[in-house]
Design an enzyme around this catalytic site. Sequence first.
Site, PDB file in Angstrom:
ATOM      1  N   LYS A 186      26.946  32.033   8.437  1.00  0.00           N
ATOM      2  CA  LYS A 186      25.992  30.945   8.264  1.00  0.00           C
ATOM      3  C   LYS A 186      24.826  31.364   7.349  1.00  0.00           C
ATOM      4  O   LYS A 186      24.684  32.541   7.023  1.00  0.00           O
ATOM      5  CB  LYS A 186      25.474  30.496   9.637  1.00  0.00           C
ATOM      6  CG  LYS A 186      26.581  29.900  10.531  1.00  0.00           C
ATOM      7  CD  LYS A 186      27.350  28.771   9.857  1.00  0.00           C
ATOM      8  CE  LYS A 186      28.059  27.831  10.800  1.00  0.00           C
ATOM      9  NZ  LYS A 186      29.247  28.374  11.455  1.00  0.00           N
TER      10      LYS A 186
HETATM   11  C1  LIG Z   1      29.750  27.614  12.885  1.00  0.00           C
HETATM   12  C2  LIG Z   1      29.743  26.257  13.447  1.00  0.00           C
HETATM   13  C3  LIG Z   1      29.639  26.014  14.825  1.00  0.00           C
HETATM   14  C4  LIG Z   1      29.744  27.082  15.878  1.00  0.00           C
HETATM   15  O1  LIG Z   1      28.967  28.164  15.699  1.00  0.00           O
HETATM   16  P1  LIG Z   1      29.384  29.603  16.287  1.00  0.00           P
HETATM   17  O2  LIG Z   1      28.079  30.305  16.242  1.00  0.00           O
HETATM   18  O3  LIG Z   1      30.386  30.202  15.371  1.00  0.00           O
HETATM   19  O4  LIG Z   1      29.869  29.406  17.657  1.00  0.00           O
HETATM   20  C5  LIG Z   1      29.544  24.709  15.266  1.00  0.00           C
HETATM   21  N1  LIG Z   1      29.560  23.679  14.402  1.00  0.00           N
HETATM   22  C6  LIG Z   1      29.672  23.868  13.074  1.00  0.00           C
HETATM   23  C7  LIG Z   1      29.661  22.698  12.178  1.00  0.00           C
HETATM   24  C8  LIG Z   1      29.804  25.157  12.554  1.00  0.00           C
HETATM   25  O5  LIG Z   1      29.961  25.331  11.249  1.00  0.00           O
END
Ligand SMILES: *Cc1c(COP(=O)(O)O)cnc(C)c1O
Length: 403
Positions: A186
């Site tokens: 992210k």
């Molecule tokens: C990455 C992501 C998540 C979940 O996040 P994690 O930290 O990997 O559990 C949820 N929604 C979206 C749109 C994502 O891209």
Amino acid sequence: MPGFEAFGEEERKHVNDVLDSGVLMRYGFDGMRNGHWKAKEFETAFAQRMQVEHCQLVSSGTSALTVALASAGVGAGDEVIMPVFTFVASFESIMMLGAVPVLVDIDDTLTLDPAAVEAAITDKTRCVMPVHMCGSMADLDALQAICDKHDLILLEDACQAIGGTYKGKPLGSYGDLGCFSFDFVKTITCGEGGAVITNNKQYAVHADQYQDHGHDHVGKDRGAETHPALGYNFRISELHAAVGLGQLSKFDHFLAKQKEHYTIMRNALEQVSGVTFRRVPDGGEENYSFLNFFLPSIELTQKAHKTLSEAGVDACFYWYTNNWHYINGWEHLRDLKALGNVPSEIRNQIQDLNATDFSASDAWMGRTISSLVKIGWSSEDVHERATKMAEVISEVLKKEYSL
Ligand SMILES: *Cc1c(COP(=O)(O)O)cnc(C)c1O
């Protein structure tokens, strides 16, 4: 989405503060922690950056979604409306509570189509969960109006659009609750981590308690705390929060770099006739983590995607056939394949996802290519990439048109 591209001194300093004391937990051990409360410090700074009253850090973006839903009182048999283009976390987080995901079409924003949302509302609907995929947002005014009319909770999944804004507000701060992920890919990362933000005091108290076994967090003795309601362990560790603090200090720099690189690629592709771009709702500004564009047909898009990769242009995604992000790849959800029994509310209420018509979404997704925007690229790299993308795509479109 580049947090991992820019790991360095800032993160190391905060992590070392934690390693020096050895207090890896966010609660208690007051005397041993040399005054460092990394999770708390992150929550205060992040709430301020997102212009909200409350922030609750948790162990992942997926757990943030579950905690947010639980905080608002969503439970077994309640229906939560979500888009067919998202990450698997959307339905996982809903089903974890015995609640029922209701999947609906997206439109040319690549997020929830408000008309499809309205059509899916029943007397069991409790929440609408737009997912701001690939850097840009859902039409939040339209969704808020629907939520107001039917008395529903608006929960923004802003995991992929952190730093984007809508009508002057940071994404995630517009709805009743907003969720973020700080996983390793992210825009900012903790390694693993997530956050819930809200201006609702009651939801904030619930989130604080629910993510730590229901503990009320009153007083200094954890063993003496009471449990106003059942909870779970979705806590973040001090080490992860420390990494996040380092990243947060560079967040605005990351966003500026993303915008710069996005703009160079977009300018190049705007010159190619046949390429159009994902619609950003009026008043919205992307976070520029992806450049998303449409080609005229599914066949041409598949061909362009393959040709781009053969030409060495990496990190261009074709979500339509990607197993993580679109309904086509979710056989386990469509067939409700679970290790044990699925809660009866879900089994009885869930729509037949093998039989539901999502052709309106197919028509957008089949024609979408998303290029990741990295911040590690040099100015030369981006210009070269932009030129190559434009060349490859014009070539594919030209050939097909002349046949
Ligand atoms: C990455 C992501 C998540 C979940 O996040 P994690 O930290 O990997 O559990 C949820 N929604 C979206 C749109 C994502 O891209």
